[in-house]
Design a protein around this motif. Structure first.
Motif, PDB file in Angstrom:
ATOM      1  N   ARG A 449      32.422  42.426  43.643  1.00 15.70           N
ATOM      2  CA  ARG A 449      33.114  43.683  43.393  1.00 15.70           C
ATOM      3  C   ARG A 449      34.282  43.469  42.442  1.00 15.70           C
ATOM      4  O   ARG A 449      35.249  42.798  42.772  1.00 15.70           O
ATOM      5  CB  ARG A 449      33.641  44.262  44.704  1.00 15.70           C
ATOM      6  CG  ARG A 449      34.359  45.591  44.503  1.00 15.70           C
ATOM      7  CD  ARG A 449      34.888  46.108  45.822  1.00 15.70           C
ATOM      8  NE  ARG A 449      35.855  45.208  46.390  1.00 15.70           N
ATOM      9  CZ  ARG A 449      35.954  44.947  47.694  1.00 15.70           C
ATOM     10  NH1 ARG A 449      35.118  45.481  48.537  1.00 15.70           N
ATOM     11  NH2 ARG A 449      36.869  44.122  48.141  1.00 15.70           N
ATOM     12  N   PRO A 450      34.196  44.009  41.217  1.00 16.15           N
ATOM     13  CA  PRO A 450      35.300  43.824  40.286  1.00 16.15           C
ATOM     14  C   PRO A 450      36.499  44.672  40.669  1.00 16.15           C
ATOM     15  O   PRO A 450      36.386  45.668  41.374  1.00 16.15           O
ATOM     16  CB  PRO A 450      34.696  44.309  38.956  1.00 16.15           C
ATOM     17  CG  PRO A 450      33.669  45.315  39.362  1.00 16.15           C
ATOM     18  CD  PRO A 450      33.113  44.828  40.674  1.00 16.15           C
ATOM     19  N   HIS A 452      39.642  47.335  39.933  1.00 18.02           N
ATOM     20  CA  HIS A 452      39.546  48.650  39.285  1.00 18.02           C
ATOM     21  C   HIS A 452      39.778  48.570  37.777  1.00 18.02           C
ATOM     22  O   HIS A 452      39.136  49.297  37.017  1.00 18.02           O
ATOM     23  CB  HIS A 452      40.553  49.611  39.930  1.00 18.02           C
ATOM     24  CG  HIS A 452      40.135  50.061  41.300  1.00 18.02           C
ATOM     25  ND1 HIS A 452      40.961  49.974  42.399  1.00 18.02           N
ATOM     26  CD2 HIS A 452      38.967  50.590  41.757  1.00 18.02           C
ATOM     27  CE1 HIS A 452      40.322  50.438  43.461  1.00 18.02           C
ATOM     28  NE2 HIS A 452      39.113  50.814  43.099  1.00 18.02           N
ATOM     29  N   ARG A 454      39.112  46.033  35.746  1.00 16.85           N
ATOM     30  CA  ARG A 454      37.891  45.481  35.143  1.00 16.85           C
ATOM     31  C   ARG A 454      36.771  46.522  35.163  1.00 16.85           C
ATOM     32  O   ARG A 454      36.015  46.656  34.200  1.00 16.85           O
ATOM     33  CB  ARG A 454      37.479  44.223  35.910  1.00 16.85           C
ATOM     34  CG  ARG A 454      36.258  43.503  35.348  1.00 16.85           C
ATOM     35  CD  ARG A 454      35.923  42.330  36.255  1.00 16.85           C
ATOM     36  NE  ARG A 454      34.738  41.612  35.830  1.00 16.85           N
ATOM     37  CZ  ARG A 454      34.728  40.596  34.973  1.00 16.85           C
ATOM     38  NH1 ARG A 454      35.866  40.173  34.457  1.00 16.85           N
ATOM     39  NH2 ARG A 454      33.605  39.988  34.646  1.00 16.85           N
ATOM     40  N   GLN A 455      36.670  47.274  36.265  1.00 18.54           N
ATOM     41  CA  GLN A 455      35.633  48.300  36.366  1.00 18.54           C
ATOM     42  C   GLN A 455      35.844  49.392  35.322  1.00 18.54           C
ATOM     43  O   GLN A 455      34.875  49.879  34.716  1.00 18.54           O
ATOM     44  CB  GLN A 455      35.624  48.901  37.778  1.00 18.54           C
ATOM     45  CG  GLN A 455      34.585  49.989  38.002  1.00 18.54           C
ATOM     46  CD  GLN A 455      33.163  49.442  38.046  1.00 18.54           C
ATOM     47  OE1 GLN A 455      32.949  48.250  37.883  1.00 18.54           O
ATOM     48  NE2 GLN A 455      32.201  50.322  38.240  1.00 18.54           N
ATOM     49  N   LYS A 458      34.718  48.114  31.975  1.00 21.05           N
ATOM     50  CA  LYS A 458      33.262  48.094  31.896  1.00 21.05           C
ATOM     51  C   LYS A 458      32.686  49.498  31.735  1.00 21.05           C
ATOM     52  O   LYS A 458      31.729  49.709  30.977  1.00 21.05           O
ATOM     53  CB  LYS A 458      32.680  47.414  33.140  1.00 21.05           C
ATOM     54  CG  LYS A 458      32.935  45.914  33.206  1.00 21.05           C
ATOM     55  CD  LYS A 458      32.373  45.284  34.466  1.00 21.05           C
ATOM     56  CE  LYS A 458      30.863  45.251  34.449  1.00 21.05           C
ATOM     57  NZ  LYS A 458      30.313  44.488  35.597  1.00 21.05           N
ATOM     58  N   LEU A 459      33.263  50.483  32.438  1.00 17.42           N
ATOM     59  CA  LEU A 459      32.784  51.862  32.319  1.00 17.42           C
ATOM     60  C   LEU A 459      32.929  52.382  30.894  1.00 17.42           C
ATOM     61  O   LEU A 459      31.995  52.959  30.325  1.00 17.42           O
ATOM     62  CB  LEU A 459      33.547  52.765  33.290  1.00 17.42           C
ATOM     63  CG  LEU A 459      33.056  52.805  34.740  1.00 17.42           C
ATOM     64  CD1 LEU A 459      34.120  53.404  35.640  1.00 17.42           C
ATOM     65  CD2 LEU A 459      31.763  53.616  34.838  1.00 17.42           C
ATOM     66  N   ILE A 527      25.966  47.706  35.146  1.00 18.40           N
ATOM     67  CA  ILE A 527      26.730  48.317  36.239  1.00 18.40           C
ATOM     68  C   ILE A 527      25.992  49.564  36.708  1.00 18.40           C
ATOM     69  O   ILE A 527      25.453  50.325  35.906  1.00 18.40           O
ATOM     70  CB  ILE A 527      28.160  48.695  35.797  1.00 18.40           C
ATOM     71  CG1 ILE A 527      28.163  49.493  34.489  1.00 18.40           C
ATOM     72  CG2 ILE A 527      29.026  47.480  35.661  1.00 18.40           C
ATOM     73  CD1 ILE A 527      29.530  49.969  34.082  1.00 18.40           C
ATOM     74  N   THR A 542      38.563  55.921  38.658  1.00 17.78           N
ATOM     75  CA  THR A 542      38.934  54.504  38.554  1.00 17.78           C
ATOM     76  C   THR A 542      40.313  54.347  37.919  1.00 17.78           C
ATOM     77  O   THR A 542      41.125  53.520  38.356  1.00 17.78           O
ATOM     78  CB  THR A 542      37.884  53.741  37.719  1.00 17.78           C
ATOM     79  OG1 THR A 542      36.585  53.957  38.287  1.00 17.78           O
ATOM     80  CG2 THR A 542      38.176  52.244  37.712  1.00 17.78           C
TER      81      THR A 542
END
Length: 584
Positions: A449-450, A452, A454-455, A458-459, A527, A542
């Motif tokens: 689980r990355p 927030h 990092r997420q 990526k998004l 993802i 996020t």
């Protein structure tokens, strides 16, 4: 046609190109969901691991690590220069390539490549005119065909052989200094770096000479002298002989990593054309990535003495994170006093190949090395072996190879494989629990689980269009948090260019100082985004979570200082935070 191709044109060309159409015209692709798959054209494989994503405008091989845009594929597959690849892509799209007539027609490094090429040619001419150097190479078993193939030359005696030819003015001397061909001492005197040495030009993946290595004819120190780090030469990235090995055989079953230039050349002279050498430095992750883009099997060949064993152990540790499925690494330790050059010269190529066949798998070498430091007849020794292995095993990517190694280690320490895997994982640690989590995660959950931030990166990276319709939380770009500046740059670029593809977005920011070099790796990771209509909402949530985490962290910091006393400014800040305001 002279002049630089405008970058905006290149960007638009990549965005408009159908990467599936371009690649499928060269290799057979098979549709797999929203992407396409094939056996990788850059290394031999039976199970497809080469993926093409039309949405991202990106290709990636999970086996050898090859990845890039349509331009990169044309360069790698068709062996084109960058400008040639752009021109080919433009032709496929039916457009002409514009040129900026006012811009310099060449890159800043072009004069250095040209100078290094001229210097190497001069050294080759000197070799033909120097009987002592020719005789030395003959005694080492080298033939003229191999010398020509590797562009081998000779740097004559004297302090100004190159200086006289290329350093007649300040500009010429400056280029010689930048290319590493000459030195400047403390008194300001400039003189040739290479003198009375057999010269080995070092070529990059495109065949350009980027540096030189020189070996003394008889006795002398240092035995080998390499070009220094320059704008075109990076020792931790280049491998001597890799270009020649790929030219000799496009599909290489394996590559042999040896220690010196003469080892590579001697092996090639005896028909073994798959040897490379590091350039006076230990094996680096960049070396491994480049090697695995060419083949699935690497054989490290070292002397069997203490120095060779130490070098092999360092190479093993660097290799562990690269051990994905299908990759193999072996180690060959030659008898003390022998090297590949002496083996093929004294015993022949078949004798060396026999030794290669008996080389040790990485797993066997790893366990042998660790067992030598423990006493497995006792429980304490078995526990010690597991503890020594833990940090090494945890560096290997999850998958079949790691599981098999744990199975083998479990036999040695007398534990069930599953129990040993749990113990290794629990001791390996994980990421810290995010603020607001209901319970601490297991280490496996933490790794998967990355955070927030990092997420969010990526998004935006995977779906730039998600950033075009959302409001950025106030104060986000002002947070003092590693990665925030990169996230802000991604959001800004995506908002300004709503149609930009993921690969182009990563490429545009790959030099960003706040972590841009990691974007290509993040782009390779998929993802679960769910329905397309939810992407903007996911991104906004996020970003808000990042602000919430920062607010909670700052509240904890201030309340922790309360007993010691807060300043008036800190009291006002705490009051504002407790009332729900975001930190700024």
């Amino acid at each position: 046609m002279a002049g630089r191709i405008p970058q905006d044109f290149i960007n638009d060309l990549i965005d408009r190109s159908d990467i599936v159409e371009i690649i499928s015209s060269r290799i057979q692709l098979k549709k797999a969901g929203r992407e396409y798959k094939a056996c990788c054209p850059f290394h031999g494989e039976k199970t497809p691991s080469f993926t093409v994503s039309p949405d991202k405008g990106f290709y990636h091989c999970f086996g050898c690590g090859a990845h890039g845009t349509a331009v990169g594929f044309l360069m790698e597959h068709d062996q084109l220069e960058f400008v040639e690849a752009v021109e080919e892509l433009a032709s496929l799209n039916g457009v002409d390539v514009p040129r900026d007539a006012n811009a310099a027609p060449t890159s800043p490094t072009a004069p250095l490549y040209e100078l290094l090429d001229k210097a190497a040619k001069l050294f080759r001419d000197q070799l033909r005119d120097n009987p002592a150097a020719v005789e030395y190479l003959k005694k080492r078993g080298l033939d003229g065909e191999t010398a020509t193939r590797f562009l081998i030359g000779y740097a004559p005696a004297g302090w100004d052989f190159l200086l006289k030819r290329f350093g007649s003015d300040d500009e010429g001397r400056d280029r010689l200094l930048k290319s590493g061909l000459v030195l400047r001492n403390e008194e300001g005197r400039v003189y040739d770096r290479f003198r009375e040495r057999i010269m080995f030009p070092i070529r990059d993946s495109r065949g350009r000479i980027v540096g030189l290595g020189g070996r003394v004819l008889d006795q002398g120190e240092p035995k080998y002298l390499n070009s220094p780090e320059t704008p075109v030469f990076h020792k931790g990235r280049e491998l001597y002989g890799l270009y020649e090995a790929r030219k000799a055989n496009r599909k290489l079953d394996n590559l042999i990593v040896v220690e010196g230039y003469m080892d590579v050349v001697a092996l090639a002279c005896h028909g073994i054309n798959n040897a490379v050498a590091t350039l006076g430095t230990a094996t680096t992750p960049e070396h491994l990535q480049r090697l695995f883009r060419t083949t699935n099997e690497i054989i490290f060949c070292f002397d069997g003495d203490r120095a060779g064993r130490d070098a092999a152990w360092r190479a093993l540790q660097v290799t562990l994170p690269e051990l994905r499925e299908g990759r193999q690494v072996r180690f060959l330790f030659l008898p003390d006093g022998q090297d590949p050059d002496s083996v093929v010269s004294d015993q022949g190529a078949d004798a060396f190949r026999l030794q290669l066949d008996s080389s040790m798998p990485l797993s066997e070498y790893l366990l042998e090395h660790l067992k030598a430091a423990t006493d497995l007849s006792s429980m304490d020794g078995q526990a010690r072996l597991a503890e020594l292995a833990r940090p090494l095993v945890n560096r290997i990517p999850e998958g079949i190879y790691r599981e098999l190694l744990i199975d083998r280690l479990a036999l040695e320490v007398g534990l069930a494989s599953r129990r040993l895997a749990q113990l290794l994982e629990d001791q390996g640690g994980g990421e810290t629990t995010p603020v607001g989590a209901a319970a601490p995660p297991s280490s496996a959950e933490a790794r998967s689980r990355p955070g927030h931030l990092r997420q969010a990166i990526k998004l935006v990276l995977h779906k730039p269009s998600a950033a075009t319709t959302i409001a950025i939380p106030e104060g986000l770009v002002n947070l003092r948090k590693p990665g925030i500046e990169l996230l802000a740059a991604l959001l800004k670029t995506a908002a300004e260019k709503p149609d930009i593809k993921a690969a182009r977005l990563a490429e545009a920011l790959q030099d960003h100082p706040d972590g841009g070099q990691h974007l290509q790796k993040l782009l390779m990771q998929d993802i679960p985004l769910g329905d397309e209509s939810d992407w903007p909402a996911q991104l906004h949530a996020t970003l808000e979570a990042i602000m919430h985490e920062e607010r909670e962290q700052r509240i904890n910091e201030l309340t922790g200082k309360a007993n010691a006393g807060l300043s008036q400014t800190e009291k006002q800040e705490l009051k504002a935070l407790l009332s729900g305001q975001h930190p700024t």
